[in-house]
Write a protein that holds these residues in place. Structure first.
Motif, PDB file in Angstrom:
ATOM      1  N   LEU A 122       0.853  -1.176   0.000  1.00 38.18           N
ATOM      2  CA  LEU A 122       0.000   0.000   0.000  1.00 38.18           C
ATOM      3  C   LEU A 122       0.893   1.233   0.000  1.00 38.18           C
ATOM      4  O   LEU A 122       1.718   1.406   0.901  1.00 38.18           O
ATOM      5  CB  LEU A 122      -0.907   0.004   1.233  1.00 38.18           C
ATOM      6  N   VAL A 123       0.765   2.078  -1.006  1.00 37.86           N
ATOM      7  CA  VAL A 123       1.536   3.324  -1.096  1.00 37.86           C
ATOM      8  C   VAL A 123       0.681   4.412  -0.457  1.00 37.86           C
ATOM      9  O   VAL A 123      -0.370   4.786  -0.990  1.00 37.86           O
ATOM     10  CB  VAL A 123       1.889   3.665  -2.553  1.00 37.86           C
ATOM     11  N   ALA A 124       1.107   4.874   0.711  1.00 30.18           N
ATOM     12  CA  ALA A 124       0.315   5.811   1.509  1.00 30.18           C
ATOM     13  C   ALA A 124       0.021   7.105   0.756  1.00 30.18           C
ATOM     14  O   ALA A 124       0.910   7.714   0.173  1.00 30.18           O
ATOM     15  CB  ALA A 124       1.041   6.115   2.818  1.00 30.18           C
ATOM     16  N   ASP A 125      -1.243   7.493   0.789  1.00 28.61           N
ATOM     17  CA  ASP A 125      -1.693   8.749   0.206  1.00 28.61           C
ATOM     18  C   ASP A 125      -2.877   9.227   1.023  1.00 28.61           C
ATOM     19  O   ASP A 125      -3.958   8.689   0.869  1.00 28.61           O
ATOM     20  CB  ASP A 125      -2.084   8.549  -1.259  1.00 28.61           C
ATOM     21  N   PRO A 126      -2.685  10.127   1.972  1.00 30.28           N
ATOM     22  CA  PRO A 126      -1.509  10.973   2.181  1.00 30.28           C
ATOM     23  C   PRO A 126      -0.370  10.215   2.865  1.00 30.28           C
ATOM     24  O   PRO A 126      -0.594   9.200   3.518  1.00 30.28           O
ATOM     25  CB  PRO A 126      -2.045  12.077   3.086  1.00 30.28           C
ATOM     26  N   PRO A 127       0.863  10.736   2.711  1.00 29.09           N
ATOM     27  CA  PRO A 127       2.011  10.075   3.328  1.00 29.09           C
ATOM     28  C   PRO A 127       1.942  10.149   4.851  1.00 29.09           C
ATOM     29  O   PRO A 127       1.218  10.966   5.417  1.00 29.09           O
ATOM     30  CB  PRO A 127       3.210  10.864   2.791  1.00 29.09           C
ATOM     31  N   GLN A 128       2.689   9.291   5.496  1.00 31.04           N
ATOM     32  CA  GLN A 128       2.704   9.175   6.957  1.00 31.04           C
ATOM     33  C   GLN A 128       4.048   9.635   7.509  1.00 31.04           C
ATOM     34  O   GLN A 128       5.024   9.777   6.773  1.00 31.04           O
ATOM     35  CB  GLN A 128       2.454   7.720   7.357  1.00 31.04           C
ATOM     36  N   ALA A 129       4.107   9.781   8.827  1.00 36.50           N
ATOM     37  CA  ALA A 129       5.334  10.024   9.586  1.00 36.50           C
ATOM     38  C   ALA A 129       6.091  11.260   9.141  1.00 36.50           C
ATOM     39  O   ALA A 129       7.325  11.311   9.216  1.00 36.50           O
ATOM     40  CB  ALA A 129       6.250   8.793   9.506  1.00 36.50           C
ATOM     41  N   GLY A 130       5.374  12.264   8.641  1.00 37.02           N
ATOM     42  CA  GLY A 130       6.028  13.515   8.249  1.00 37.02           C
ATOM     43  C   GLY A 130       6.825  13.417   6.961  1.00 37.02           C
ATOM     44  O   GLY A 130       7.601  14.324   6.643  1.00 37.02           O
ATOM     45  N   LEU A 131       6.659  12.350   6.218  1.00 36.94           N
ATOM     46  CA  LEU A 131       7.391  12.170   4.964  1.00 36.94           C
ATOM     47  C   LEU A 131       6.674  12.886   3.822  1.00 36.94           C
ATOM     48  O   LEU A 131       5.497  13.244   3.931  1.00 36.94           O
ATOM     49  CB  LEU A 131       7.521  10.680   4.643  1.00 36.94           C
TER      50      LEU A 131
END
Length: 196
Positions: free
Chosen positions: A135-144
């Protein structure tokens, strides 16, 4: 004049038949791949969310759809070379997400140039199902920063080139055998030369 060698001719014809069959098989695969890529592009265009497929047999149909995972924990952080949503080269940060049932899923948290693993212990992640599967996070996680969205156009579709190669090999085999056969049929034995 020498006769046509039956066994050699049969072997060449069988080999040519196999090469032609492989060429036509590659053309069939071309049609299947084009249909698959069109399905992936349609899935991505809808933006509709699907459940993360539990069975490996259903994963292919889910690729390039949006989905979500509830990560109760995360471990084995790693990085892969990747591109940001802006097209910059860098690192994709990947973790193994452990859900409520203990299943382990790969999640790409986001992108950065820093190889250090970000602090992220889990949570609900939405994003795109990419080959892997992950799973490619969208929105990104962990401040990335955001990773480039998975694109079906990145999947190679070279079946036409393979088909052309097999047809070319079959043609070359026939030409070489025809030339060898012609040479053999035009050769005369020493006895025949002596009678003329």
């Amino acid at each position: 004049m020498k006769r046509i060698p039956i066994v050699s001719t049969l072997i060449v014809l069988i080999a040519v038949g196999v090469m032609l069959r492989l060429g036509f098989w590659q053309l069939e695969r071309l049609g299947e791949k084009e249909a698959m890529l069109a399905r992936y592009e349609a899935a991505q265009a809808t933006g509709g969310e699907v459940r993360w497929p539990e069975a490996p047999s259903t994963m292919q149909r889910a690729l390039y759809h949006r989905s979500r995972l509830d990560c109760r924990a995360a471990d084995t952080p790693t990085t892969l070379s990747g591109r940001s949503a802006k097209g910059e080269a860098g690192l994709a940060h990947v973790v193994t997400c452990i859900d409520a049932e203990g299943a382990r899923r790969q999640v790409v948290l986001g992108w950065s140039r820093d190889p250090a693993a970000p602090a992220w212990s889990g949570g609900v992640v939405t994003g795109w199902i990419a080959p892997g599967p992950r799973l490619v996070a969208d929105p990104p996680q962990a401040g990335l920063d955001a990773n480039a969205r998975p694109d079906p156009k990145d999947i190679p579709n070279n079946h036409l080139a393979y088909a052309v190669q097999w047809f070319f090999f079959a043609g070359v085999a026939l030409v070489i055998y025809a030339l060898a056969l012609r040479k053999r049929l035009h050769e005369r034995t020493p006895r025949q030369d002596g009678l003329q």
